[in-house]
Write a protein that holds these residues in place. Structure first.
Motif, PDB file in Angstrom:
ATOM      1  N   ASP A  67       0.981  -1.245   0.330  1.00  0.00           N
ATOM      2  CA  ASP A  67       0.069  -0.013   0.096  1.00  0.00           C
ATOM      3  C   ASP A  67       0.925   1.309   0.061  1.00  0.00           C
ATOM      4  N   ALA A  68       1.751   1.200   0.826  1.00  0.00           N
ATOM      5  CA  ALA A  68       2.822   2.553   0.718  1.00  0.00           C
ATOM      6  C   ALA A  68       3.492   2.831  -0.616  1.00  0.00           C
ATOM      7  N   LYS A  69       3.595   2.004  -1.077  1.00  0.00           N
ATOM      8  CA  LYS A  69       4.568   1.939  -2.674  1.00  0.00           C
ATOM      9  C   LYS A  69       3.288   2.404  -3.599  1.00  0.00           C
ATOM     10  N   PHE A  70       2.100   1.782  -3.285  1.00  0.00           N
ATOM     11  CA  PHE A  70       1.096   2.201  -4.421  1.00  0.00           C
ATOM     12  C   PHE A  70       0.786   3.548  -4.076  1.00  0.00           C
ATOM     13  N   ALA A  71       0.783   3.958  -3.038  1.00  0.00           N
ATOM     14  CA  ALA A  71       0.099   5.657  -2.528  1.00  0.00           C
ATOM     15  C   ALA A  71       1.190   6.546  -3.027  1.00  0.00           C
ATOM     16  N   ALA A  72       2.652   6.054  -3.122  1.00  0.00           N
ATOM     17  CA  ALA A  72       3.657   7.024  -3.387  1.00  0.00           C
ATOM     18  C   ALA A  72       3.445   6.988  -5.077  1.00  0.00           C
ATOM     19  N   ASP A  73       3.183   5.805  -5.649  1.00  0.00           N
ATOM     20  CA  ASP A  73       3.133   5.890  -7.214  1.00  0.00           C
ATOM     21  C   ASP A  73       1.775   6.791  -7.499  1.00  0.00           C
ATOM     22  N   LEU A  74       0.884   6.906  -6.836  1.00  0.00           N
ATOM     23  CA  LEU A  74      -0.421   7.693  -6.884  1.00  0.00           C
ATOM     24  C   LEU A  74       0.049   9.143  -6.643  1.00  0.00           C
ATOM     25  N   THR A 245       9.711   1.645 -20.905  1.00  0.00           N
ATOM     26  CA  THR A 245       8.618   1.937 -19.884  1.00  0.00           C
ATOM     27  C   THR A 245       8.390   1.255 -18.894  1.00  0.00           C
ATOM     28  N   GLY A 246       9.443   0.385 -18.360  1.00  0.00           N
ATOM     29  CA  GLY A 246       9.249  -0.525 -17.130  1.00  0.00           C
ATOM     30  C   GLY A 246      10.406  -1.691 -16.967  1.00  0.00           C
ATOM     31  N   THR A 272       8.271   8.407 -16.111  1.00  0.00           N
ATOM     32  CA  THR A 272       8.747   8.726 -14.789  1.00  0.00           C
ATOM     33  C   THR A 272       8.679   7.616 -13.966  1.00  0.00           C
ATOM     34  N   GLU A 273       9.824   7.528 -13.162  1.00  0.00           N
ATOM     35  CA  GLU A 273       9.945   6.153 -12.622  1.00  0.00           C
ATOM     36  C   GLU A 273       9.062   5.955 -11.276  1.00  0.00           C
ATOM     37  N   LEU A 274       8.451   4.878 -11.197  1.00  0.00           N
ATOM     38  CA  LEU A 274       7.477   4.461 -10.116  1.00  0.00           C
ATOM     39  C   LEU A 274       7.948   3.027  -9.516  1.00  0.00           C
ATOM     40  N   HIS A 275       7.379   2.743  -8.311  1.00  0.00           N
ATOM     41  CA  HIS A 275       7.800   1.632  -7.427  1.00  0.00           C
ATOM     42  C   HIS A 275       7.304   0.552  -8.203  1.00  0.00           C
ATOM     43  N   SER A 276       6.107   0.856  -9.011  1.00  0.00           N
ATOM     44  CA  SER A 276       5.505  -0.366  -9.994  1.00  0.00           C
ATOM     45  C   SER A 276       6.652  -0.656 -10.788  1.00  0.00           C
TER      46      SER A 276
END
Length: 465
Positions: A67-74, A245-246, A272-276
């Motif tokens: 959840d924390a990584k998802f929230a950071a990606d958002l 892209t990933g 843009t780099e994401l935790h995803s």
């Protein structure tokens, strides 16, 4: 994903795009609500119709990440202030997280239908229609698959921009990964997507975002022939640049496609780099089309500029004023008061309105009028008992302003395109400097709001009805 429930196959069609989609999808329209429709248009010169800037972000947010990584990606996605967001792999994420104010979102809930929501800025765009469309329906699972890879859907929205009345559709989808089971459905999936896009194009330009699971430079996998056949051009073709892209061996598998690319000018494209395991893909595009055969219509609601965006994004509120003035026909009335006029385009539009027979009344509350304002004084004269005039007002107007909380700028147009009794209140002066500051305008189209504003306007120069 570890969820293995059956997909919900219901399609939702609303508004003006429903009729066009019915023919493509073989659906009955009985019981469907319809609203005002948009119209498609041809390419026009930029100096004739100011371009509309659209920012779209494609974001595959990796199902099952913490959840924390998802929230950071958002947070990373929202920091870019996109107009539209095409999400992937979020069937179990809460709507409130995916579309906090000022965003709105659509999807059909479900493991498969809900994995690709489409979100849009509701303070800039009014949703006219939404829907969910099946892209592929190959049932069954391959070895180690928790869900059916061959079952895929697209969610879409057709939206009208408050500031210009232009209509755009955005589609979010996610094609199946390539495997021995799914290889034969990739091209049919693109054709199904193309059928949806062609139907939506009856209302205006269409953008498509998604994880397509084929690498841009792999000539064997990338179905260029079918994409071209469907009128879909990746922004990579338009810009001549692409990037991984990933975290998939450097593959470029996330895309923004433009339907009939000649309708757009791509002004920005970044990852843009994401935790995803995917990067976010951000595309800025200017729309070069205008509704044909349909007068501009103004919808009630807020309009907000984007000071950190491109030129069109910064000028959203200023260009709203320009568009309203330009839409006034011969014989209409324009009544404008402002803390200061300092935008060349607004000034030019006022002069053109006078030339085509619009009755213009203008008032500046600037202590020392500038050259633009003095030129209007000379052109329109200062006889406030006539139908056309331009004056300055300092001490009296400031007292009334403090007492009645007048907006920084108010524009009243008796007829603007298809809209009668248009009132626009802005919290910044009608000056170019407003494009560099956060600016909000409020559009009202009721006779009551217009009349109230007109009485206040006349009171500034000591007049009544």
């Amino acid at each position: 994903m570890n969820v293995s429930t059956r997909p919900r196959l219901a399609r939702r069609l609303r508004g003006p795009a429903a009729a066009a989609l019915a023919g493509v999808l073989g659906l009955s329209l009985a019981g469907l609500s319809t609203g005002p429709s948009g119209a498609s248009g041809g390419v026009v010169a930029v100096d004739e119709v100011p371009p509309t800037s659209v920012r779209i972000v494609q974001a595959n947010l990796l199902s099952g990440q913490p959840d924390a990584k998802f929230a950071a990606d958002l947070a990373t996605v929202f920091a870019q202030a996109p107009d539209f967001i095409t999400y992937n792999e979020v069937p179990r994420r809460a709507d409130a997280a995916l579309a906090p104010a000022p965003y709105a979102m659509f999807r059909t809930p479900g493991t498969y239908t809900g994995a690709t929501p489409i979100a849009w800025r509701a303070d800039r765009w009014e949703a006219l229609a939404t829907g969910t469309h099946m892209i592929s329906n190959l049932r069954g699972r391959g070895p180690g698959q928790a869900v059916e890879w061959g079952v895929r859907y697209a969610n879409w929205v057709t939206a009208r921009e408050y500031a210009t009345g232009r209509v755009v559709s955005a589609v979010s989808t996610h094609l199946t990964p390539r495997s021995k089971r799914t290889e034969k459905i990739i091209k049919p999936s693109v054709r199904r997507l193309g059928a949806l896009v062609a139907a939506l194009a009856a209302s205006g330009p269409v953008l498509v975002g998604g994880d397509f699971n084929f690498h841009y430079t792999n000539k064997k996998e990338y179905p260029r022939d079918v994409l071209t056949e469907q009128g879909l051009t990746p922004t990579y073709d338009v810009t001549g640049t692409y990037a991984p892209t990933g975290d998939h061996r450097g593959a470029t598998i996330d895309y923004v496609f433009l339907h009939k690319a000649e309708q757009f000018r791509v002004t920005g494209q970044t990852t843009t780099e994401l935790h995803s395991d995917h990067d976010a893909l951000t595309v800025d595009a200017e729309l070069l089309t205008s509704p044909v055969g349909q007068p501009i219509a103004f919808r009630p609601g807020p309009v907000v500029n984007r000071p950190s965006g491109g030129r069109a994004g910064r000028r959203v509120v200023l260009d709203l004023l320009v568009n309203a003035i330009d839409a006034a026909p011969k014989g209409a009335g324009i009544h404008m008061d402002t803390r200061g006029l300092g935008d060349q385009r607004i000034y030019g539009s006022l002069l053109k309105a006078v030339e085509r027979g619009v009755k213009v009344q203008f008032l500046t509350r600037r202590y020392r009028p500038n050259a633009m304002e003095k030129a209007l004084f000379a052109r329109l004269k200062a006889r406030v008992r006539t139908r056309q005039w331009a004056v300055g007002c300092w001490a009296t107007c400031r007292r009334i302003e403090s007492r009645r909380d007048l907006p920084m700028t108010r524009l009243l147009v008796s007829t603007a395109g298809a809209t009668r009794a248009l009132r626009i209140d802005s919290d910044q002066p009608a000056a170019y400097a407003a494009s560099r500051n956060p600016t909000t305008a409020s559009i009202r189209t009721s006779t009551r709001a217009y009349d109230w504003g007109f009485r206040e306007f006349l009171a500034l120069v000591g007049r009544t009805y």
